[in-house]
Structure formats: structure tokens, C-alpha cells
Design a protein around this motif. Structure first.
Motif, PDB file in Angstrom:
ATOM      1  N   ALA A 111       0.832  -1.203   0.000  1.00 58.53           N
ATOM      2  CA  ALA A 111       0.000   0.000   0.000  1.00 58.53           C
ATOM      3  C   ALA A 111       0.870   1.258   0.000  1.00 58.53           C
ATOM      4  CB  ALA A 111      -0.932  -0.015   1.208  1.00 58.53           C
ATOM      5  N   ARG A 112       1.935   1.250   0.793  1.00 54.46           N
ATOM      6  CA  ARG A 112       2.813   2.424   0.836  1.00 54.46           C
ATOM      7  C   ARG A 112       3.566   2.606  -0.477  1.00 54.46           C
ATOM      8  NH1 ARG A 112       2.979   5.424   5.509  1.00 54.46           N
ATOM      9  NH2 ARG A 112       1.145   4.705   6.693  1.00 54.46           N
TER      10      ARG A 112
ATOM     11  N   ALA B  83       1.300   4.291  -2.804  1.00 53.20           N
ATOM     12  CA  ALA B  83       1.043   5.688  -2.474  1.00 53.20           C
ATOM     13  C   ALA B  83       2.275   6.571  -2.634  1.00 53.20           C
ATOM     14  CB  ALA B  83       0.521   5.784  -1.042  1.00 53.20           C
TER      15      ALA B  83
END
Length: 418
Positions: free
Chosen positions: A370-371, A374
Motif C-alpha cells: 500500500a505504501r 502511495a
């Protein structure tokens, strides 16, 4: 380009290096500086050696030492001489003075250092010799340098230093090493004695000594290799350790740079922080560990590997990160999936710094994916298999795969407290 010779500040402070032979080893310039000084600072021993030349006020060093630095600086513009041991800029007072006083205001007259004198007595090439100051410092700092055939000059604190060093060598498996104790070099009390480290027995050692070690390893001695990825068995651990192959890749990703500070969150055995510090003496590290037993184990490992200045912060992240300095690099290997930990780490990381996070669980892997989506960065999948017995034959036994996320914080991004 500045011209120091044209400085508006004429030298008013003279720093004179003294040997054990006292005034006999000084040239005319040094003697004149001592005689002309209104104030002469130095240790009690130095002042006694130079007392026949001192015409001004003799001022012994104060405690704490910073008070003496303030006293020297307060006399700016008047003739002041500071007496030092040997070379004032080799682990000496000259370094401390230069932090407060413009070098253009100083005149330095060095004498041979203990390292130079020892090399001259032994016929050793200084450029091929490891020179360590263990004066007032843990003797375990010698540990990373213990490789067969290495020559080491180690300045000790006092008369107990050689025995303590011999005990360390013997316990670590380097008992056959040739240990030469050189005492009060350059003076009337000079003495040189040689022994195997495991056979050293000195009851009357002079407090002023330097030890020369010619390293010889016994079979089975733990020799710390110079490349990252030391064998797991060298570390004391309870299974919570970044394994050797993954550790080597992780240290490469962390990209150690001279003088950089690493924050190792969820440090386990401390292996990442320890190998980071072993890469260069200028590197610093802080290990954060929530489990008290593991924190104690990290301290023992740091002492064993000769990086006793590894700072250990005991407590769970993110709370344990409060009030820590902004690091140049962060390794997140344990507890990264706990709420707030990764956010706090990213906030604390210095602008331009690098974060490397390893995941072995699906939960942590999901956080990293997820990071990455992003923020960007790079992802690496590490799959390792080791040969192991399978019945009467041998086969590949895979280790748990590791997902590694590497992220460089933009240089213009401000560091915020978690």
C-alpha cells in the motif's frame, strides 16, 4: 579561496606537544613559547615536566574539562601556551581547542605521538598498522580489527590496560597473538616487554603505555568478516534475527554513508544495527526494542562485536521514537504492521534519508504494498533456499520469502515528530 596567512587574528595560543623526555625533546621555538606565556595550561604531569621554563601562571586542567576550555578562550589576545601529550591533534587537546578557537589564532608545535614512537621502536610501517585509542574508551573497540596477520597499536588508559587487553584476546580465541607492551616511551622509564597474550603477566606496568598486537588466531576463533552478512551463529539470538543473506541485501539497500545515523526499529538481536556500525567507525546507530530480554541481548552483542556505542532504546514503537534524533536511514524489520509505526518512522526520517522495511508476514506485506502504491520507491522479493537433508539425500529447503520496500524521502520534505 581564503588566505589564512592574512588573518586579522594573530596567533596568541601556542599548543606544545611534550614527550616523556620533557624539555630535552623540545626545540627552541617551543621553549620560547612556554617561557613567554602569561598562562600555561596542562596536566599536572606536563606542568611538572616544563616547570623550569614556566615564568607565568601555571594552570592545571579543571574538572569538568570544559571549564578549562572556557578559561583558555577567555584569555584570547594574551600569550597562552597549552601543554599536550605528543601530537595534540591525534586524540589530543588540540582537537578540542580547535572547536572553540580559530586555528588561525593557534600555533601548534607537535611532538611524536605514542603511535609514532611505538612504530619506530618496532620497525612497523604506520600506514599498514591499525592505530586505536582505547584511552578512556571500551577495550572491545579492538574486536573488529582482530584478523590474522593484522598489526595493531592500542593506546590504553592505565596500568591495567595491557592485562585487560590480553584477557580479551585470549577469551576471543586470539591468545597466541604477540603482545608487546611499550611503557613511558621516550623517557628515562622506557621499557618494552613481549609476551603471548595468553601468557601475559605484568604486575608493575607503567600507567603510560601502548600495546602492540600481532594478531594470531586459534582454530575456531570468531573472525568478523569485512563484508556484510556475518554468520548467524556469531550473534546471540532467540530466533528473532535477520538471516545472513537477507541481512547482506538489507545493509546494501540501507546504503551506509560516512557519519550517518541508523534507526533500527524492532531490532531483535541488533544484527542490522551492529553490522551497520561495523561498516565504518564513523557510523552511528540506535536500536529500538520492546522486549527487555532482547534489549539486553542487543547490548551484549554490541559489546561482543566491538561496537559498544550502539544506543539501545527499550520500549515499543511508536512511543519509543519520541525525542529521538532524525536518522539518515531507518530499518523496519519487526512490528512494522503495528498501528502508527510506519507513519512515525516516515515522519522521523531526515529529508533525503532512506527507509528499508522487510516483511515476512502477509499483513506486513500488505502494508508495504500500500505504501509503495502511495509513495513509490522500489520493491524486492527475496527468495532463498538452503540445501538440507531429505531422507538419505539432499534437497532444497526454502526459507520464508521476504518482501523489501525501499523508499527515499524527498530532500525538501520537513521532518515531523510522530
Amino acid at each position: 579561496m581564503s588566505d589564512r596567512s592574512a588573518s586579522s587574528h594573530a596567533p596568541w595560543l601556542t599548543v606544545v606537544g611534550l614527550g616523556e623526555n620533557g624539555l630535552a625533546g623540545l626545540g627552541r621555538e617551543a621553549k620560547q613559547a612556554i617561557a613567554a606565556a602569561r598562562t600555561v595550561f596542562g596536566g599536572t604531569r606536563h606542568l611538572e615536566l616544563a616547570q623550569d621554563l614556566i615564568t607565568g601562571e601555571a594552570q592545571a586542567w579543571l574538572s569538568p574539562f570544559e571549564r578549562s576550555m572556557e578559561a583558555v578562550a577567555a584569555l584570547r589576545g594574551t600569550p597562552v601556551t597549552v601543554l599536550a601529550s605528543g601530537d595534540p591533534f591525534l586524540h589530543g587537546v588540540g582537537v578540542t581547542l580547535a572547536r572553540r578557537i580559530d586555528p588561525a589564532e593557534m600555533r601548534v608545535i607537535p611532538a611524536p605521538s605514542a603511535f609514532s614512537l611505538a612504530a619506530a621502536r618496532l620497525g612497523w610501517a604506520l600506514q599498514e598498522t591499525v592505530c586505536l585509542s582505547l584511552h578512556g574508551r571500551p577495550i572491545s573497540l579492538i574486536r573488529p580489527h582482530l584478523h590474522p596477520g593484522t598489526r595493531i597499536l592500542a593506546l590504553t588508559s592505565d596500568e591495567t590496560g595491557p592485562a585487560a587487553l590480553a584477557a580479551l584476546l585470549t577469551e576471543a580465541g586470539f591468545g597466541p597473538s604477540r603482545l608487546t607492551v611499550l611503557e613511558a616511551l621516550g623517557g628515562p622509564r622506557e621499557r618494552i616487554r613481549l609476551s603471548a597474550a595468553r601468557e601475559l603477566a605484568l604486575s608493575d606496568c607503567d600507567p603510560l603505555n601502548i600495546c602492540a598486537v600481532e594478531v594470531v588466531a586459534e582454530r575456531g576463533a570468531a573472525i568478523f568478516g569485512l563484508a556484510p552478512g556475518l554468520d548467524d551463529h556469531l550473534f546471540e539470538h532467540d530466533g528473532q534475527i535477520t538471516k545472513r543473506e537477507v541481512r547482506a541485501l538489507t545493509l546494501s539497500a540501507l546504503r551506509p554513508r560516512r557519519g550517518a545515523l541508523l534507526l533500527d526499529i524492532g531490532a531483535g538481536s541488533g544484527s542490522i544495527a551492529i553490522e551497520w556500525m561495523l561498516a565504518d567507525p564513523s557510523l552511528r546507530a540506535i536500536a529500538v526494542e520492546a522486549v527487555p530480554e532482547r534489549a539486553a541481548r542487543i547490548r551484549r552483542n554490541a559489546e561482543r562485536f566491538g561496537v559498544p556505542f550502539l544506543r539501545v532504546v527499550e520500549g515499543p514503537a511508536p512511543a519509543a521514537l519520541a525525542d529521538l534524533p532524525a536518522p539518515d536511514a531507518i530499518f523496519l524489520g519487526g512490528g512494522g504492521s503495528e498501528p502508527g509505526v510506519l507513519d512515525a518512522a516516515l515522519a522521523l526520517l531526515a529529508p533525503g534519508g532512506r527507509l528499508v522495511a522487510n516483511a515476512v508476514t502477509l499483513e506486513m506485506e500488505a502494508v508495504l504494498l500500500a505504501r509503495h502504491a502511495a509513495l513509490g520507491g522500489s520493491l524486492l522479493r527475496i527468495d532463498i533456499a538452503r540445501a538440507a537433508p531429505v531422507g538419505g539425500m539432499t534437497g532444497w529447503r526454502p526459507a520464508m520469502p521476504v518482501t523489501q520496500w525501499t523508499y527515499d524521502k524527498p530532500s525538501g520534505e520537513e521532518t515531523a515528530r510522530p
